[in-house]
Design a protein around this motif. Sequence first.
Motif, PDB file in Angstrom:
ATOM      1  N   ASP A 169      34.215  29.992  25.669  1.00  0.00           N
ATOM      2  CA  ASP A 169      35.562  29.659  25.311  1.00  0.00           C
ATOM      3  C   ASP A 169      35.594  28.460  24.732  1.00  0.00           C
ATOM      4  O   ASP A 169      36.818  27.786  24.689  1.00  0.00           O
ATOM      5  CB  ASP A 169      36.290  29.429  26.865  1.00  0.00           C
ATOM      6  CG  ASP A 169      35.626  28.364  27.755  1.00  0.00           C
ATOM      7  OD1 ASP A 169      34.753  27.725  27.129  1.00  0.00           O
ATOM      8  OD2 ASP A 169      36.031  28.289  28.840  1.00  0.00           O
ATOM      9  N   GLY A 170      34.491  27.845  24.084  1.00  0.00           N
ATOM     10  CA  GLY A 170      34.686  26.546  23.407  1.00  0.00           C
ATOM     11  C   GLY A 170      34.442  25.334  24.201  1.00  0.00           C
ATOM     12  O   GLY A 170      34.357  24.080  23.774  1.00  0.00           O
ATOM     13  N   THR A 171      34.308  25.271  25.502  1.00  0.00           N
ATOM     14  CA  THR A 171      34.092  24.324  26.429  1.00  0.00           C
ATOM     15  C   THR A 171      32.635  23.673  26.259  1.00  0.00           C
ATOM     16  O   THR A 171      31.679  24.505  25.967  1.00  0.00           O
ATOM     17  CB  THR A 171      34.185  24.530  27.884  1.00  0.00           C
ATOM     18  OG1 THR A 171      35.551  25.116  28.063  1.00  0.00           O
ATOM     19  CG2 THR A 171      33.952  23.196  28.917  1.00  0.00           C
ATOM     20  N   LEU A 172      32.470  22.324  26.179  1.00  0.00           N
ATOM     21  CA  LEU A 172      31.243  21.823  25.835  1.00  0.00           C
ATOM     22  C   LEU A 172      30.799  21.223  27.043  1.00  0.00           C
ATOM     23  O   LEU A 172      31.311  20.521  27.713  1.00  0.00           O
ATOM     24  CB  LEU A 172      31.333  20.529  24.746  1.00  0.00           C
ATOM     25  CG  LEU A 172      30.022  19.948  24.002  1.00  0.00           C
ATOM     26  CD1 LEU A 172      29.071  20.947  23.529  1.00  0.00           C
ATOM     27  CD2 LEU A 172      30.159  18.909  23.221  1.00  0.00           C
ATOM     28  N   ALA A 173      29.445  21.474  27.388  1.00  0.00           N
ATOM     29  CA  ALA A 173      28.799  20.869  28.441  1.00  0.00           C
ATOM     30  C   ALA A 173      27.743  20.096  28.368  1.00  0.00           C
ATOM     31  O   ALA A 173      26.871  20.329  27.154  1.00  0.00           O
ATOM     32  CB  ALA A 173      28.407  21.853  29.664  1.00  0.00           C
ATOM     33  N   THR A 174      27.507  18.977  29.046  1.00  0.00           N
ATOM     34  CA  THR A 174      26.269  17.991  28.948  1.00  0.00           C
ATOM     35  C   THR A 174      25.264  18.002  30.047  1.00  0.00           C
ATOM     36  O   THR A 174      25.974  18.235  31.186  1.00  0.00           O
ATOM     37  CB  THR A 174      26.798  16.590  28.525  1.00  0.00           C
ATOM     38  OG1 THR A 174      27.556  16.192  29.496  1.00  0.00           O
ATOM     39  CG2 THR A 174      27.524  16.700  27.144  1.00  0.00           C
ATOM     40  N   LEU A 175      24.281  17.993  29.997  1.00  0.00           N
ATOM     41  CA  LEU A 175      23.570  17.923  31.281  1.00  0.00           C
ATOM     42  C   LEU A 175      22.421  16.565  30.725  1.00  0.00           C
ATOM     43  O   LEU A 175      21.638  16.791  29.706  1.00  0.00           O
ATOM     44  CB  LEU A 175      22.590  18.916  31.194  1.00  0.00           C
ATOM     45  CG  LEU A 175      21.539  18.782  32.200  1.00  0.00           C
ATOM     46  CD1 LEU A 175      21.792  18.401  33.873  1.00  0.00           C
ATOM     47  CD2 LEU A 175      20.478  20.255  32.606  1.00  0.00           C
ATOM     48  N   GLU A 176      22.445  15.596  31.634  1.00  0.00           N
ATOM     49  CA  GLU A 176      21.450  14.528  31.735  1.00  0.00           C
ATOM     50  C   GLU A 176      20.283  14.998  32.697  1.00  0.00           C
ATOM     51  O   GLU A 176      20.634  14.957  34.058  1.00  0.00           O
ATOM     52  CB  GLU A 176      22.151  13.252  31.904  1.00  0.00           C
ATOM     53  CG  GLU A 176      20.776  11.920  32.067  1.00  0.00           C
ATOM     54  CD  GLU A 176      21.115  10.844  33.225  1.00  0.00           C
ATOM     55  OE1 GLU A 176      20.051  10.667  34.037  1.00  0.00           O
ATOM     56  OE2 GLU A 176      22.015  10.401  33.022  1.00  0.00           O
ATOM     57  N   LEU A 177      19.129  15.176  32.295  1.00  0.00           N
ATOM     58  CA  LEU A 177      18.071  15.614  33.447  1.00  0.00           C
ATOM     59  C   LEU A 177      17.114  14.487  33.252  1.00  0.00           C
ATOM     60  O   LEU A 177      16.304  14.298  32.075  1.00  0.00           O
ATOM     61  CB  LEU A 177      17.592  16.865  32.859  1.00  0.00           C
ATOM     62  CG  LEU A 177      16.440  17.353  33.864  1.00  0.00           C
ATOM     63  CD1 LEU A 177      16.785  17.890  35.260  1.00  0.00           C
ATOM     64  CD2 LEU A 177      15.752  18.838  33.323  1.00  0.00           C
ATOM     65  N   PHE A 178      16.653  14.137  34.491  1.00  0.00           N
ATOM     66  CA  PHE A 178      16.026  12.958  34.772  1.00  0.00           C
ATOM     67  C   PHE A 178      14.741  13.044  35.765  1.00  0.00           C
ATOM     68  O   PHE A 178      15.254  12.854  36.736  1.00  0.00           O
ATOM     69  CB  PHE A 178      16.488  11.328  34.831  1.00  0.00           C
ATOM     70  CG  PHE A 178      15.756  10.194  34.562  1.00  0.00           C
ATOM     71  CD1 PHE A 178      14.432  10.274  34.249  1.00  0.00           C
ATOM     72  CD2 PHE A 178      16.276   9.011  34.918  1.00  0.00           C
ATOM     73  CE1 PHE A 178      13.618   9.167  34.030  1.00  0.00           C
ATOM     74  CE2 PHE A 178      15.634   7.740  34.711  1.00  0.00           C
ATOM     75  CZ  PHE A 178      14.278   7.979  34.416  1.00  0.00           C
ATOM     76  N   LEU A 179      13.763  13.609  35.584  1.00  0.00           N
ATOM     77  CA  LEU A 179      12.790  13.912  36.562  1.00  0.00           C
ATOM     78  C   LEU A 179      12.282  12.915  37.343  1.00  0.00           C
ATOM     79  O   LEU A 179      11.731  13.139  38.327  1.00  0.00           O
ATOM     80  CB  LEU A 179      11.800  15.038  36.075  1.00  0.00           C
ATOM     81  CG  LEU A 179      12.285  16.252  35.672  1.00  0.00           C
ATOM     82  CD1 LEU A 179      11.304  17.129  35.360  1.00  0.00           C
ATOM     83  CD2 LEU A 179      13.331  16.979  36.570  1.00  0.00           C
ATOM     84  N   ASN A 180      12.204  11.576  36.377  1.00  0.00           N
ATOM     85  CA  ASN A 180      11.337  10.424  37.135  1.00  0.00           C
ATOM     86  C   ASN A 180      12.252   9.210  37.254  1.00  0.00           C
ATOM     87  O   ASN A 180      12.010   8.097  36.940  1.00  0.00           O
ATOM     88  CB  ASN A 180      10.191  10.061  36.002  1.00  0.00           C
ATOM     89  CG  ASN A 180       9.025  11.133  36.326  1.00  0.00           C
ATOM     90  OD1 ASN A 180       8.283  11.142  37.081  1.00  0.00           O
ATOM     91  ND2 ASN A 180       8.977  12.027  35.319  1.00  0.00           N
ATOM     92  N   ALA A 181      13.530   9.489  37.953  1.00  0.00           N
ATOM     93  CA  ALA A 181      14.289   8.429  38.142  1.00  0.00           C
ATOM     94  C   ALA A 181      13.886   7.456  38.955  1.00  0.00           C
ATOM     95  O   ALA A 181      14.308   6.258  39.221  1.00  0.00           O
ATOM     96  CB  ALA A 181      15.749   8.995  38.468  1.00  0.00           C
ATOM     97  N   ARG A 182      13.057   7.614  39.769  1.00  0.00           N
ATOM     98  CA  ARG A 182      12.413   6.764  40.954  1.00  0.00           C
ATOM     99  C   ARG A 182      13.075   6.674  42.126  1.00  0.00           C
ATOM    100  O   ARG A 182      12.493   6.474  43.142  1.00  0.00           O
ATOM    101  CB  ARG A 182      11.806   5.540  40.288  1.00  0.00           C
ATOM    102  CG  ARG A 182      10.988   5.676  38.912  1.00  0.00           C
ATOM    103  CD  ARG A 182      10.070   6.686  39.042  1.00  0.00           C
ATOM    104  NE  ARG A 182       8.689   6.311  39.635  1.00  0.00           N
ATOM    105  CZ  ARG A 182       7.660   6.845  39.852  1.00  0.00           C
ATOM    106  NH1 ARG A 182       7.644   8.524  39.311  1.00  0.00           N
ATOM    107  NH2 ARG A 182       6.713   6.636  40.545  1.00  0.00           N
ATOM    108  N   TYR A 183      14.331   6.332  42.005  1.00  0.00           N
ATOM    109  CA  TYR A 183      15.194   5.687  42.986  1.00  0.00           C
ATOM    110  C   TYR A 183      15.570   6.789  43.930  1.00  0.00           C
ATOM    111  O   TYR A 183      16.089   6.383  45.271  1.00  0.00           O
ATOM    112  CB  TYR A 183      16.540   5.087  42.592  1.00  0.00           C
ATOM    113  CG  TYR A 183      17.527   6.323  42.012  1.00  0.00           C
ATOM    114  CD1 TYR A 183      18.430   6.999  42.677  1.00  0.00           C
ATOM    115  CD2 TYR A 183      17.486   6.097  40.558  1.00  0.00           C
ATOM    116  CE1 TYR A 183      19.198   7.554  42.106  1.00  0.00           C
ATOM    117  CE2 TYR A 183      18.474   6.908  40.109  1.00  0.00           C
ATOM    118  CZ  TYR A 183      19.257   7.666  40.904  1.00  0.00           C
ATOM    119  OH  TYR A 183      20.401   8.567  40.194  1.00  0.00           O
TER     120      TYR A 183
END
Length: 331
Positions: free
Chosen positions: A220-234
């Motif tokens: 449908d034209g929607t743009l999605a973003t994903l930040e994936l951080f496996l070692n964020a530590r906190y």
Amino acid sequence: MPIRVGVIGAGVMGADHIRNLSTTISGAEVTFVADLDAGRAAAAAPPSARITTNPTELIDSSDVDAVVIASHDDTHAGLVLECFEAMTPVLCEKPLAPTLLESREVVEAEADILAATGARLLSMGFMRRFDPGYAALREATQARSQGEPLQVHCVSRTAASGPGASSESAITNSAIHEFDIIPWLLGSPVTEVSWQAGRSSRHSTGDLRDPSFMLLRAADGTLATLELFLNARYGYTTACEVVSEYGTAALPEPAALAINQEGQRRSEVPADWRPRFADAYRLQLQAWISSLRRGEPAPLATGEDGLRASQVAQAMIRSLHSDGAFTKVTY
């Protein structure tokens, strides 16, 4: 009579399923636990349950009415196919399989069973569909009360990556949740993806570039973003916001203990995903068990949903190996 459940895999996820099925899920009884580590199986199993190191023994047992697969990703497809041979309902943790070929084989096998018997045996463990926050976000998005959705922003961070993690496994094992939930929220399939990474954390090792950033374009034209951080530590956090024409809707922050002490205010962050999605896992298991007791189709994600998520994952892996080029998803 309760549904007698056999659980394959007694690690972190499997042990949680066993605990839920034994203590909080109505109409279920864990009767068999399989794990390659017999001691781990015995530690997780209720006192009355049988244990084995052979999952085939569990699947073929007359003491089992339904199976939960929570073992290593590489075992999922083969074990699901064994459940099909035994005509046993199965709830498989994500992903359906690490490869697209295996995922397609499973879905085709279930289609043959459905055509011959009318029975659907496979349910997928995309538990975020049962999370109250995600459910409310989907309802708001599909109601279009804020106009048409324009963008979706997702964040998924864990404290530390698992042993042997790679950029590919981060896609097939972790980002796979968003590959299911984004089209579920929008009611529109993902058609094109791009994988990006910049500077990596010093805690990123081997073939893992971490954090990574992914773009997904829906039909449908929607743009999605994903930040994936496996070692964020906190600790563990997840976020999702839908930006629409007249406003935004976002997941609520989960309730956390607020501590005021020595001139400071702080709240604790969970170490992993289990506290954040405890309700989702419980609600998903209860829906599955209740549907089995009524003899009705389970309202969980299907094998086809698992296949579509795998198809998005494979396109993302192709982008990873193509310097982040936008890559079409082939369904």
